[in-house]
Enzyme design. Structure first.
Site, PDB file in Angstrom:
ATOM      1  N   ASP A 192       0.860  -1.169   0.000  1.00  0.00           N
ATOM      2  CA  ASP A 192       0.000   0.000   0.000  1.00  0.00           C
ATOM      3  C   ASP A 192       0.907   1.233   0.000  1.00  0.00           C
ATOM      4  O   ASP A 192       2.104   1.144   0.300  1.00  0.00           O
ATOM      5  CB  ASP A 192      -0.882  -0.044   1.254  1.00  0.00           C
ATOM      6  N   ASP A 227      -0.310   5.047   0.923  1.00  0.00           N
ATOM      7  CA  ASP A 227      -0.607   5.997   1.994  1.00  0.00           C
ATOM      8  C   ASP A 227      -0.462   5.353   3.371  1.00  0.00           C
ATOM      9  O   ASP A 227      -1.036   4.291   3.643  1.00  0.00           O
ATOM     10  CB  ASP A 227      -2.030   6.538   1.843  1.00  0.00           C
TER      11      ASP A 227
END
Length: 415
Positions: free
Chosen positions: A201, A203
Site C-alpha cells: 500500500d 498511503d
C-alpha cells in the site's frame, strides 16, 4: 556424487554407534576452529555435526564426532587419549573443553517447522521468556535462536520444530500484543527464500502521508477529508463511496497543485532501504494505492518500482474536476492487482508478500503468501498473518530472514 553414492564410511552414524560431543568455550580469536579440527584429525574421527556461535567476543564451538576406534589415526590411541589431548590443547589457549559421550546423531526434529521472528524496541527478558514459554505450550521445540538485527529494533529468530505454523501463529499473536512486541510466524522451507514479489500500500505505508489529505489542504477542506478517510480505513464506510465524496471536494483546484503535493510527500523511515535491498536480492516490488497515479507514478520512477497502480484524478482544462477516471482501486481491486502483478512477474501467489495498514488492504494481505500489517488499524492487525508496530518499514526485511548485516552489505553496492 548423489546421496545414494555416498560411501558407507561417510554416512551418518547409527543410533547405537558411539559418538562424542566436543564443546569448547572461551575468548574468541583466529584459529580456534582450525586448531580443534587439527587436534581431532589425529584420531581419524568423522564429523557428524558442527555449531559455532560468537557472542560479545566469546566463542561456543560444539562438534559431534564419531568415537575413535582403537588402532586408527596417526596416534593409534583410544577415546581417553583424545580427551586428554583436546583438554591439553584447550588449556594451552586458555579455553575450556567439555567432552560428552553418547550414541548416534542428534534426534530428528519434530514434524512441523517454522521461523518465529520477534521484534522488540527494546526486546526484554520478560517478553522473550513469555514467547519461549508460549512456543513450548504448543508442543514446539526451539532448535536454534539467533539475532537478525540490533537496530533500529532488536530482532531475533527462533527456529521451531514440532508444532504447526498456524497453531504457533494462533497462540503467539495475542501473546505478542499483550507483551508489546511484534511476532511473525512463517513456515520453514524453500518458499521463504523464494518469495520474489512484494506489493505495498502507499498511503501511511510506503509514505507517511494520506495523499488526498495533502490535496485537501490546498483546497481548504483538510479536516473534512481526514474525517472521512479515517472512517473508511476503519472499515466503517464503503471505500468507493468515500473516495468519490472526498475527491468531489477537490473540484476546481488548479492542476499545478499536483507538483506541490509530490514535493510534500514524505517516505516512511526505512522505505528506501526496504526497496533497495529487495531489488538487490532479486525481488520485484510494486505498489497499489487507493490514492492517485499523479503521485504513485512519481514514486515508481523515484524508487525504481516494477509495478504501480492507483486511481487517477481527472483533470480538464488545467483544473481538477472532482472526479476520478477508470476502474477504482478499492479493497477488492488491490487483491486483483496483487494477483495480476504476480502473474506478470511469474511468481506464484504463495511466494508474494503484501504490506498495508488499512481495512481496504485486507483482501490483499489475506491473498498473499505473507500479509504484513504495518502500524495498522486494530481490525487489520487482527486479520493479517503478522503485524509490525514500529515506524521503520525496512524491519519487514527481518520477517524474510534478512539480517541487518546483509542490509548494510547491500548498501555498499549502491553507487
Amino acid at each position: 556424487m548423489s546421496a545414494s553414492q555416498i560411501p558407507p564410511a561417510a554416512a551418518a552414524p547409527g543410533e547405537d554407534e558411539p559418538t562424542l560431543l566436543v564443546k569448547i568455550f572461551g575468548k574468541d580469536r583466529p584459529g580456534i576452529t582450525a586448531g580443534l579440527f587439527d587436534t581431532l584429525a589425529a584420531y581419524a574421527v568423522d564429523v557428524v555435526d558442527i555449531e559455532q556461535v560468537v557472542t560479545r567476543g566469546r566463542i561456543t564451538l560444539c562438534v559431534l564426532v564419531t568415537a575413535p576406534s582403537p588402532g586408527q589415526g596417526t596416534t593409534g590411541s583410544s577415546e581417553g587419549d583424545l580427551r586428554a589431548t583436546v583438554h591439553s590443547w584447550a588449556e594451552s589457549l586458555n579455553l575450556q573443553a567439555e567432552i560428552i559421550s553418547g550414541r548416534g546423531d542428534n534426534r530428528p526434529r519434530g514434524v512441523g517447522r517454522s521461523h518465529v521472528t520477534v521484534l522488540g524496541h527494546p526486546l526484554t527478558a520478560e517478553s522473550t521468556a513469555a514467547i519461549a514459554a508460549a512456543i513450548t505450550a504448543t508442543g514446539g521445540n526451539i532448535d536454534r535462536i539467533f539475532r537478525l538485527a540490533k537496530y533500529p529494533v532488536t530482532a531475533v529468530e527462533f527456529a521451531v520444530s514440532g508444532a504447526e505454523t498456524e497453531a504457533l501463529r494462533t497462540v503467539l499473536a495475542p501473546e505478542a500484543a499483550k507483551l508489546g512486541v511484534d511476532v511473525a510466524v512463517v513456515a520453514a522451507g524453500l518458499q521463504r527464500r523464494a518469495q520474489r514479489l512484494v506489493v505495498m500500500d502507499v498511503d501511511s505505508t510506503l509514505i507517511q502521508d494520506e495523499v488526498i489529505e495533502l490535496f485537501a489542504a490546498h483546497a481548504g477542506c483538510e479536516a473534512e477529508v481526514a474525517e472521512v478517510t479515517a472512517a473508511a480505513m476503519r472499515g466503517e464506510l464503503d471505500f468507493e463511496q468515500s473516495l468519490h465524496a472526498r475527491v468531489e471536494l477537490l473540484r476546481g483546484l488548479d492542476a499545478s497543485v499536483v507538483d506541490l503535493v509530490r514535493k510534500e510527500v514524505r517516505l516512511t523511515p526505512g522505505a528506501r532501504t526496504l526497496v533497495r535491498t529487495l531489488k538487490l536480492l532479486g525481488y520485484q516490488v510494486g505498489v497499489v494505492s487507493g490514492g492517485f497515479t499523479q503521485v504513485t507514478d512519481a514514486l515508481q520512477e523515484e524508487l525504481g518500482l516494477d509495478f504501480a497502480s492507483a486511481n487517477t484524478l481527472e483533470i480538464v482544462d488545467g483544473k481538477l474536476t472532482g472526479r476520478v477516471t477508470g476502474d477504482i482501486v478499492d479493497r477488492a481491486g488491490k487483491a486483483r492487482l496483487l494477483r495480476r502483478f504476480a502473474h506478470e512477474a511469474g511468481v506464484p501467489l504463495v511466494q508474494t508478500v503484501a504490506i498495508g495498514d488499512g481495512a481496504n488492504d485486507l483482501d490483499m494481505l489475506n491473498a498473499a503468501g505473507l500479509g504484513v500489517a504495518f502500524n495498522a488499524k486494530p481490525v487489520v492487525r487482527e486479520a493479517a498473518h503478522t503485524a509490525v508496530n514500529v515506524p521503520f518499514l525496512d524491519t519487514v526485511l527481518y520477517l524474510l530472514g534478512v539480517t541487518r548485516e546483509e542490509v548494510e552489505a547491500a548498501d555498499t553496492h549502491v553507487e
